[in-house]
Design a protein around this motif. Structure first.
Motif, mmCIF file in Angstrom:
data_model
loop_
_atom_site.group_PDB
_atom_site.id
_atom_site.type_symbol
_atom_site.label_atom_id
_atom_site.label_comp_id
_atom_site.label_asym_id
_atom_site.label_seq_id
_atom_site.Cartn_x
_atom_site.Cartn_y
_atom_site.Cartn_z
ATOM 1 N N LYS A 88 0.820 -1.212 0.000
ATOM 2 C CA LYS A 88 0.000 0.000 0.000
ATOM 3 C C LYS A 88 0.854 1.262 0.000
ATOM 4 O O LYS A 88 0.599 2.195 -0.766
ATOM 5 C CB LYS A 88 -0.938 0.007 1.205
ATOM 6 N N ARG A 89 1.852 1.287 0.831
ATOM 7 C CA ARG A 89 2.698 2.476 0.896
ATOM 8 C C ARG A 89 3.526 2.618 -0.375
ATOM 9 O O ARG A 89 3.758 3.718 -0.862
ATOM 10 C CB ARG A 89 3.580 2.428 2.138
ATOM 11 N N PHE A 90 3.962 1.490 -0.936
ATOM 12 C CA PHE A 90 4.694 1.558 -2.199
ATOM 13 C C PHE A 90 3.796 2.094 -3.309
ATOM 14 O O PHE A 90 4.239 2.885 -4.146
ATOM 15 C CB PHE A 90 5.262 0.191 -2.599
ATOM 16 N N ALA A 91 2.525 1.678 -3.331
ATOM 17 C CA ALA A 91 1.601 2.159 -4.362
ATOM 18 C C ALA A 91 1.442 3.677 -4.281
ATOM 19 O O ALA A 91 1.431 4.361 -5.313
ATOM 20 C CB ALA A 91 0.246 1.468 -4.218
ATOM 21 N N ALA A 92 1.345 4.215 -3.064
ATOM 22 C CA ALA A 92 1.224 5.673 -2.904
ATOM 23 C C ALA A 92 2.477 6.375 -3.409
ATOM 24 O O ALA A 92 2.398 7.397 -4.104
ATOM 25 C CB ALA A 92 0.968 6.022 -1.441
ATOM 26 N N VAL A 93 3.647 5.828 -3.079
ATOM 27 C CA VAL A 93 4.907 6.410 -3.538
ATOM 28 C C VAL A 93 5.003 6.323 -5.061
ATOM 29 O O VAL A 93 5.422 7.278 -5.722
ATOM 30 C CB VAL A 93 6.119 5.719 -2.868
ATOM 31 N N LEU A 94 4.585 5.213 -5.629
ATOM 32 C CA LEU A 94 4.657 5.034 -7.080
ATOM 33 C C LEU A 94 3.765 6.041 -7.805
ATOM 34 O O LEU A 94 4.182 6.648 -8.798
ATOM 35 C CB LEU A 94 4.272 3.608 -7.469
ATOM 36 N N ILE A 95 2.554 6.247 -7.316
ATOM 37 C CA ILE A 95 1.644 7.213 -7.945
ATOM 38 C C ILE A 95 2.259 8.612 -7.904
ATOM 39 O O ILE A 95 2.294 9.318 -8.917
ATOM 40 C CB ILE A 95 0.266 7.182 -7.262
ATOM 41 N N CYS A 96 2.769 9.002 -6.740
ATOM 42 C CA CYS A 96 3.400 10.329 -6.629
ATOM 43 C C CYS A 96 4.643 10.424 -7.511
ATOM 44 O O CYS A 96 4.902 11.468 -8.114
ATOM 45 C CB CYS A 96 3.757 10.621 -5.167
ATOM 46 N N SER A 97 5.390 9.338 -7.620
ATOM 47 C CA SER A 97 6.600 9.326 -8.455
ATOM 48 C C SER A 97 6.256 9.451 -9.931
ATOM 49 O O SER A 97 6.946 10.168 -10.677
ATOM 50 C CB SER A 97 7.392 8.039 -8.231
ATOM 51 N N LEU A 98 5.221 8.770 -10.364
ATOM 52 C CA LEU A 98 4.815 8.860 -11.770
ATOM 53 C C LEU A 98 4.312 10.257 -12.107
ATOM 54 O O LEU A 98 4.604 10.782 -13.190
ATOM 55 C CB LEU A 98 3.746 7.808 -12.086
ATOM 56 N N LEU A 99 3.584 10.874 -11.190
ATOM 57 C CA LEU A 99 3.138 12.252 -11.414
ATOM 58 C C LEU A 99 4.325 13.205 -11.474
ATOM 59 O O LEU A 99 4.391 14.088 -12.334
ATOM 60 C CB LEU A 99 2.161 12.680 -10.315
ATOM 61 N N ALA A 100 5.288 13.013 -10.566
ATOM 62 C CA ALA A 100 6.493 13.849 -10.579
ATOM 63 C C ALA A 100 7.289 13.619 -11.857
ATOM 64 O O ALA A 100 7.791 14.574 -12.472
ATOM 65 C CB ALA A 100 7.362 13.543 -9.359
ATOM 66 N N GLY A 101 7.393 12.375 -12.291
ATOM 67 C CA GLY A 101 8.103 12.065 -13.524
ATOM 68 C C GLY A 101 7.449 12.683 -14.738
ATOM 69 O O GLY A 101 8.124 13.203 -15.629
ATOM 70 N N GLY A 102 6.126 12.652 -14.787
ATOM 71 C CA GLY A 102 5.412 13.282 -15.891
ATOM 72 C C GLY A 102 5.637 14.783 -15.925
ATOM 73 O O GLY A 102 5.878 15.365 -16.987
ATOM 74 N N ALA A 103 5.573 15.413 -14.752
ATOM 75 C CA ALA A 103 5.788 16.865 -14.693
ATOM 76 C C ALA A 103 7.219 17.229 -15.076
ATOM 77 O O ALA A 103 7.445 18.182 -15.836
ATOM 78 C CB ALA A 103 5.471 17.378 -13.286
ATOM 79 N N MET A 104 8.184 16.462 -14.581
ATOM 80 C CA MET A 104 9.584 16.745 -14.912
ATOM 81 C C MET A 104 9.858 16.506 -16.392
ATOM 82 O O MET A 104 10.566 17.281 -17.032
ATOM 83 C CB MET A 104 10.513 15.897 -14.041
ATOM 84 N N SER A 105 9.289 15.454 -16.938
ATOM 85 C CA SER A 105 9.485 15.157 -18.362
ATOM 86 C C SER A 105 8.891 16.248 -19.238
ATOM 87 O O SER A 105 9.499 16.670 -20.220
ATOM 88 C CB SER A 105 8.839 13.822 -18.721
ATOM 89 N N LEU A 106 7.704 16.696 -18.887
ATOM 90 C CA LEU A 106 7.064 17.759 -19.650
ATOM 91 C C LEU A 106 7.879 19.045 -19.590
ATOM 92 O O LEU A 106 8.070 19.717 -20.605
ATOM 93 C CB LEU A 106 5.639 17.997 -19.145
ATOM 94 N N ALA A 107 8.396 19.372 -18.405
ATOM 95 C CA ALA A 107 9.218 20.575 -18.261
ATOM 96 C C ALA A 107 10.482 20.475 -19.116
ATOM 97 O O ALA A 107 10.847 21.426 -19.819
ATOM 98 C CB ALA A 107 9.579 20.793 -16.801
ATOM 99 N N ILE A 108 11.141 19.318 -19.088
ATOM 100 C CA ILE A 108 12.354 19.123 -19.891
ATOM 101 C C ILE A 108 12.019 19.197 -21.379
ATOM 102 O O ILE A 108 12.724 19.823 -22.166
ATOM 103 C CB ILE A 108 13.017 17.775 -19.541
#
Length: 168
Positions: A88-108
């Motif tokens: 459960k805690r890994f799933a929460a971290v993964l969702i936040c990580s994917l959102l952060a990755g999408g935002a960082m990728s879009l910015a780059i």
């Protein structure tokens, strides 16, 4: 608390390695898996939860690797994080990580000279996946190595600052 601290230290090391060399060593990831299992067995919620989390991390990392979203070291780091955090805690971290990755990728993407052209190419790739229902690995014209461990670190910090100990 102890498990979270040790996981944070492990993740900081993975971020450092990925930032410096764009590789996370296998020895480091295996050590993280062992440390996660031991920490959960001694101070956490038990061995079974750690092994389930490790399986969830392995599955998520493998799928993202097959899609071309992460490199192998990032996927194995997710496996070690799952051993520390459980499912459960890994799933929460993964969702936040994917959102952060999408935002960082879009910015780059938008900061590059040909960002608009690349974005349109990515849109066409997405449409072909949706309409043709066939998968082919996305190949960028000029590949950019993205250190996804940074996104894992951001996701780890965000998920615990937002969710705290609500997820058990």
């Amino acid at each position: 608390m102890v498990v979270d601290l040790i996981c944070g230290i492990f993740l900081a090391g993975a971020v450092w390695q990925d930032w410096k060399s764009r590789k996370i060593k296998n020895v480091y990831n295996v050590s993280g898996c062992v440390a996660g299992i031991v920490c959960q067995a001694l101070w956490g919620e038990g061995l079974v939860m750690s092994l389930k989390g490790m399986g969830a991390g392995l599955a998520a990392g493998f799928v993202l690797y097959l899609l071309g979203a992460v490199k192998a070291g990032d996927g194995k780091t997710m496996c070690a994080m799952g051993a520390f955090l459980g499912t459960k805690r890994f799933a929460a971290v993964l969702i936040c990580s994917l959102l952060a990755g999408g935002a960082m990728s879009l910015a780059i993407l938008l900061m590059q000279k040909d960002g608009k052209k690349r974005l349109l190419r990515l849109k066409e790739y997405g449409k072909s996946l949706l309409y043709l229902r066939t998968y082919r690995r996305y190949e960028a014209e000029t590949p950019y190595e993205f250190p996804f461990a940074i996104c894992l670190g951001v996701g780890y910090l965000v998920s615990f600052s937002v969710c705290g100990n609500l997820i058990k």
